[in-house]
Design an enzyme around this catalytic site. Structure first.
Site, PDB file in Angstrom:
ATOM      1  N   HIS A   1     -65.952 -90.508 -57.428  1.00 20.94           N
ATOM      2  CA  HIS A   1     -67.406 -90.323 -57.308  1.00 20.94           C
ATOM      3  C   HIS A   1     -67.764 -89.811 -55.920  1.00 20.94           C
ATOM      4  O   HIS A   1     -67.179 -90.211 -54.911  1.00 20.94           O
ATOM      5  CB  HIS A   1     -68.176 -91.583 -57.693  1.00 20.94           C
ATOM      6  CG  HIS A   1     -68.127 -92.742 -56.758  1.00 20.94           C
ATOM      7  ND1 HIS A   1     -68.934 -92.837 -55.649  1.00 20.94           N
ATOM      8  CD2 HIS A   1     -67.408 -93.897 -56.788  1.00 20.94           C
ATOM      9  CE1 HIS A   1     -68.726 -93.997 -55.040  1.00 20.94           C
ATOM     10  NE2 HIS A   1     -67.794 -94.649 -55.704  1.00 20.94           N
TER      11      HIS A   1
ATOM     12  N   ASP B   1     -66.221 -95.425 -49.287  1.00 22.56           N
ATOM     13  CA  ASP B   1     -66.498 -95.613 -50.709  1.00 22.56           C
ATOM     14  C   ASP B   1     -67.508 -94.531 -51.108  1.00 22.56           C
ATOM     15  O   ASP B   1     -68.706 -94.713 -50.925  1.00 22.56           O
ATOM     16  CB  ASP B   1     -67.054 -97.019 -50.939  1.00 22.56           C
ATOM     17  CG  ASP B   1     -67.393 -97.314 -52.385  1.00 22.56           C
ATOM     18  OD1 ASP B   1     -67.108 -96.472 -53.249  1.00 22.56           O
ATOM     19  OD2 ASP B   1     -67.962 -98.393 -52.643  1.00 22.56           O
TER      20      ASP B   1
ATOM     21  N   GLU C   1     -72.508 -92.777 -59.203  1.00 25.61           N
ATOM     22  CA  GLU C   1     -71.734 -93.982 -59.526  1.00 25.61           C
ATOM     23  C   GLU C   1     -72.407 -95.226 -58.974  1.00 25.61           C
ATOM     24  O   GLU C   1     -72.470 -96.267 -59.628  1.00 25.61           O
ATOM     25  CB  GLU C   1     -70.307 -93.850 -58.978  1.00 25.61           C
ATOM     26  CG  GLU C   1     -69.339 -94.913 -59.483  1.00 25.61           C
ATOM     27  CD  GLU C   1     -69.249 -96.149 -58.607  1.00 25.61           C
ATOM     28  OE1 GLU C   1     -68.517 -97.090 -58.971  1.00 25.61           O
ATOM     29  OE2 GLU C   1     -69.914 -96.197 -57.539  1.00 25.61           O
TER      30      GLU C   1
ATOM     31  N   HIS D   1     -69.673-100.814 -48.233  1.00 22.93           N
ATOM     32  CA  HIS D   1     -71.135-100.929 -48.330  1.00 22.93           C
ATOM     33  C   HIS D   1     -71.731-101.449 -47.018  1.00 22.93           C
ATOM     34  O   HIS D   1     -72.580-102.343 -47.013  1.00 22.93           O
ATOM     35  CB  HIS D   1     -71.544-101.830 -49.500  1.00 22.93           C
ATOM     36  CG  HIS D   1     -71.278-101.223 -50.843  1.00 22.93           C
ATOM     37  ND1 HIS D   1     -72.038-101.519 -51.960  1.00 22.93           N
ATOM     38  CD2 HIS D   1     -70.360-100.332 -51.262  1.00 22.93           C
ATOM     39  CE1 HIS D   1     -71.580-100.832 -53.001  1.00 22.93           C
ATOM     40  NE2 HIS D   1     -70.555-100.110 -52.592  1.00 22.93           N
TER      41      HIS D   1
END
Length: 348
Positions: free
Chosen positions: A61, A174, A204, A313
């Site tokens: 993604h 990520d 995503e 995150h």
């Protein structure tokens, strides 16, 4: 060919909120050789989708967790809405950059909140009470600079290497780690009997939306979803260390949305051991990946390759360069084995 560490650092510095992935889309289309197409949803496909050969798809993604402009006050403060999982403690006081879709301008600011007297020192301040101070005097000044509701806001950081040159620190690992892996595999491996389809999915982090479309479009016989997850090898991260940096990619038994095709997992494990490539078992008990959508919408064998990344995150994450290279090497070895007829696709 661009070295993997250089490519990852380049991609990490790009901004791609779910639904606004243009920067990464453009970069991957420049980097990856061969046939490329884009669907109306924004997913990218690298390879011949219409081939009569067996297909193996590699999903990565392109988006990242971030924010968009929600409200601009008359005195020039900006309230924002989070996309993806965020913890308030990692946001306060951080530098951000907003990309104005009206004119492409980049505005830099700092996340602020109400004075600390309004909150207990041990309290996680709600994101809804945070705002961004761009140094503006008024709403009009920001609007004249190009800022508007819906513009993406992301951490204002630049990737770098650790002091020992063995790790990369940066935002959006990520899932730029997976984008790097997918791009390098596509550019390194040549096949005769199967078609490798690189798939860059969108949205995503907003609910694995793009992969639902991509799985149907790709119609692959084997699906490999490449992603990352928080390393459990840091202090107090887990009852026992697992998902350890420096020990290669994790072959994921299950996550909250998907179960691995165990025969495919065992085959990848055998290839890793045969080629002396580091790998580890993994279990994503706390979250999901594009695999849940791919598995259901494609209805074909699916497996997740998970690279350990610390502090996902947040403003900055850390990945071991050797884990990225081991993931690339293992995928190349698996694809070559399948291309050479190491096992029939129907056996999975």
């Amino acid at each position: 060919m661009t070295a993997s560490d250089e490519l990852l650092m380049r991609l990490s510095n790009l901004d791609a909120l779910p639904g606004q992935e243009t920067q990464v889309q453009n970069a991957l289309q420049e980097i990856i050789k061969g046939v490329k197409t884009k669907d109306s949803f924004g997913n990218l496909y690298f390879g011949n989708l219409k081939t009569e050969k067996k297909k193996i798809a590699l999903y990565a993604h392109m988006d990242e967790v971030g924010f968009f402009v929600h409200r601009i006050t008359e005195d020039g403060f900006v309230y924002f809405y989070p996309i993806g999982g965020w913890w308030g403690h990692v946001i306060l006081g951080q530098q951000v950059r907003a990309t104005c879709r009206k004119n492409g301008a980049i505005l830099e600011g700092i996340v602020g909140t109400l004075p600390k007297t309004n909150h207990k020192m041990t309290e996680v301040v709600p994101i809804s009470e945070m705002y961004i101070d761009f140094g503006a005097h008024s709403k009009t000044e920001l609007e004249e600079a190009g800022l508007q509701i819906g513009d993406m806001i992301l951490p204002n950081t630049q990737s770098k290497k650790s002091f020992n040159q063995k790790k990369i620190m940066g935002k959006a690992l990520d899932n730029r780690v997976a984008c790097t892996v997918m791009a390098q595999v596509k550019n390194r491996v040549d096949t005769n009997n199967i078609e490798v389809i690189g798939v860059g999915t969108v949205q995503e982090e907003a609910g694995t939306r793009g992969s639902k479309v991509a799985a149907v479009e790709a119609q692959a016989d084997i699906n490999i979803v490449i992603d990352v997850a928080n390393g459990k090898d840091t202090p107090k991260a887990a009852e026992f260390p697992n998902r350890i940096q420096g020990q290669g990619p994790g072959l994921v038994l299950a996550d909250k949305t998907a179960l691995a095709n165990i025969k495919l997992l065992d085959y990848c494990k055998e290839i890793a051991e045969k080629n002396q490539i580091s790998w580890q078992y993994d279990l994503l008990a706390g979250g999901g990946t594009d695999a849940g959508s791919v598995q259901l919408f494609a209805g074909k064998p699916t497996l997740v390759f998970c690279v350990p990344v610390r502090y996902c995150h947040s403003w900055n994450s850390i990945v071991e360069i050797s884990d990225v290279e081991d993931t690339i090497d293992l995928l190349v070895a698996v694809i070559r084995s399948l291309d050479e007829g190491g096992i029939k696709f129907e056996q999975f």
